[in-house]
Design an enzyme around this catalytic site. Structure first.
Site, PDB file in Angstrom:
ATOM      1  N   SER A 269       0.874  -1.179   0.000  1.00  0.00           N
ATOM      2  CA  SER A 269       0.000   0.000   0.000  1.00  0.00           C
ATOM      3  C   SER A 269       0.901   1.214   0.000  1.00  0.00           C
ATOM      4  CB  SER A 269      -0.862   0.026   1.267  1.00  0.00           C
ATOM      5  OG  SER A 269      -1.493   1.289   1.396  1.00  0.00           O
TER       6      SER A 269
ATOM      7  N   TYR B 141      -2.134   0.041  10.732  1.00  0.00           N
ATOM      8  CA  TYR B 141      -2.154  -0.368   9.316  1.00  0.00           C
ATOM      9  C   TYR B 141      -0.807  -0.033   8.670  1.00  0.00           C
ATOM     10  CZ  TYR B 141      -3.856  -0.747   4.456  1.00  0.00           C
ATOM     11  OH  TYR B 141      -4.037  -1.093   3.140  1.00  0.00           O
TER      12      TYR B 141
END
Ligand SMILES: NC(=O)c1ccc[n+]([C@@H]2O[C@H](COP(=O)([O-])OP(=O)(O)OC[C@H]3O[C@@H](n4cnc5c(N)ncnc54)[C@H](OP(=O)(O)O)[C@@H]3O)[C@@H](O)[C@H]2O)c1
Length: 241
Positions: A141, A156
C-alpha cells in the site's frame, strides 16, 4: 506480453472480494489455473462458481483459512503441492487514533496484514521453487511507504511498512534464483475495505480509483520477461491527495 500465464497455477489470498476477486477473474481470463482463498467457505465457493460460469474450461479450486488464526496457516497452505504464482493480497484496514484501537484488533491487523503473508510465503517457497519460474507478488500500500500528516492509521501503516521490508528483503534473498519477488503499492481504491473496518466513506470518494487499474498493473508485472523484474510499482491518484 512477454511471459504467458496460460496454464500457470496462481493462488490469490483474499480473493473473495475487492481487488483479489478481480485479480482472480483476470488470471482466469489469461487462462491461468486459479486457487481462490478466503476466510468464508461460502464466499470462496461463490467466486469459484463465478469463475467456472465465465470460463467453463478453466481449472479453479478454493482454499479456506482465517488468516487471523496464525497457527492454521502452515497446515492449510501446505496442502498446495504445486504453484507458480503467489499473490499475497488479503488485508484489513484500520484508521483512527492509536489509543482507540483495542489490543485484540491490533493483533488481528498484524496477523492478517503482516504475519500471514510471511507465513504463507514461508510455507509455499519450497513449492514455488519447484516451478520453472516462480513469482510472489505482495500487495502492500502507499501507506507502507509514506506516513501522512494529520490523518492516522498507525497500526495499518506499521503492518504495510513491515510487508514492504519483507518483500524487498525476500527479493534480495532470491535474486538470480528463478524466483521473482515483487511489491505493489496502490493508493486508495474503490473496494469494501474501509466499510468492513466501520468507516463510512462514500462509494466514490475522489481519492479512490477503480481497482481494475491495479489488476492491469499487476498483470503487467506478472507477464514481464523472466529476466526482468518490476520489483515494485506505486500506483497513486496524483490529482487528488
Ligand atoms: N482499497 C484500498 O484503498 C487499498 C489501498 C492500498 C492497499 N490495499 C490493499 O489491497 C489488498 C486488498 O484489499 P481490498 O481493498 O480489495 O479489500 P477487500 O475488498 O476488503 O478484500 C480483502 C480480502 O481479504 C480477505 N480477508 C480479510 N481478512 C481476512 C482473514 N482474517 N482471513 C482471510 N481472508 C481475509 C477478505 O475476505 P472477506 O471477503 O471475507 O472480507 C477479502 O477477500 C489489501 O491488502 C489492502 O490492504 C487496499
Amino acid at each position: 506480453m512477454s511471459f504467458s500465464l496460460v496454464g500457470k497455477k496462481a493462488l490469490v489470498t483474499g480473493s473473495t472480494d475487492g481487488l483479489g476477486r478481480k485479480i482472480a477473474l483476470e488470471l482466469a481470463k489469461q487462462k491461468a489455473d486459479v486457487i481462490v482463498h478466503g476466510r468464508d467457505v461460502k464466499k470462496a465457493d461463490s467466486v469459484v462458481k463465478e469463475l467456472i460460469g465465465i470460463y467453463p474450461d478453466g481449472k479453479f479450486e478454493s482454499i479456506v483459512c482465517d488468516l487471523n488464526k496464525s497457527g492454521s496457516i502452515e497446515p492449510v497452505f501446505s496442502g498446495v503441492k504445486n504453484l507458480d504464482i503467489l499473490i499475497n493480497n488479503a488485508g484489513i484496514w484500520q484508521e483512527g487514533k492509536t489509543l482507540d484501537v483495542k489490543a485484540e484488533r491490533i493483533i488481528e491487523i498484524v496477523n492478517v496484514n503482516l504475519s500471514a503473508p510471511l507465513l504463507i510465503a514461508r510455507t509455499l517457497l519450497p513449492v514455488l521453487q519447484k516451478s520453472q519460474f516462480g513469482q510472489i507478488l505482495n500487495v502492500v500500500s502507499v501507506a507502507g511507504i509514506e506516513i501522512p500528516s494529520g490523518y492516522f492509521h498507525t497500526i495499518y501503516s506499521a503492518t504495510k511498512f513491515g510487508l514492504q521490508a519483507f518483500s524487498e528483503a525476500l527479493e534480495k534473498e532470491y535474486d538470480n534464483k528463478q524466483l521473482r519477488i515483487m511489491g505493489y503499492y496502490p493508493g486508495g481504491m474503490e473496494t469494501n475495505l474501509f466499510k468492513k473496518a466501520g468507516n463510512d466513506y462514500k462509494a466514490h470518494e475522489p481519492w479512490m480509483f477503480d481497482p481494475q487499474e491495479s489488476v492491469e498493473a499487476i498483470i503487467f508485472m506478472l507477464t514481464r520477461d523472466p529476466k526482468l523484474n518490476v520489483k515494485r510499482m506505486d500506483l497513486i491518484n496524483h490529482l487528488q491527495k
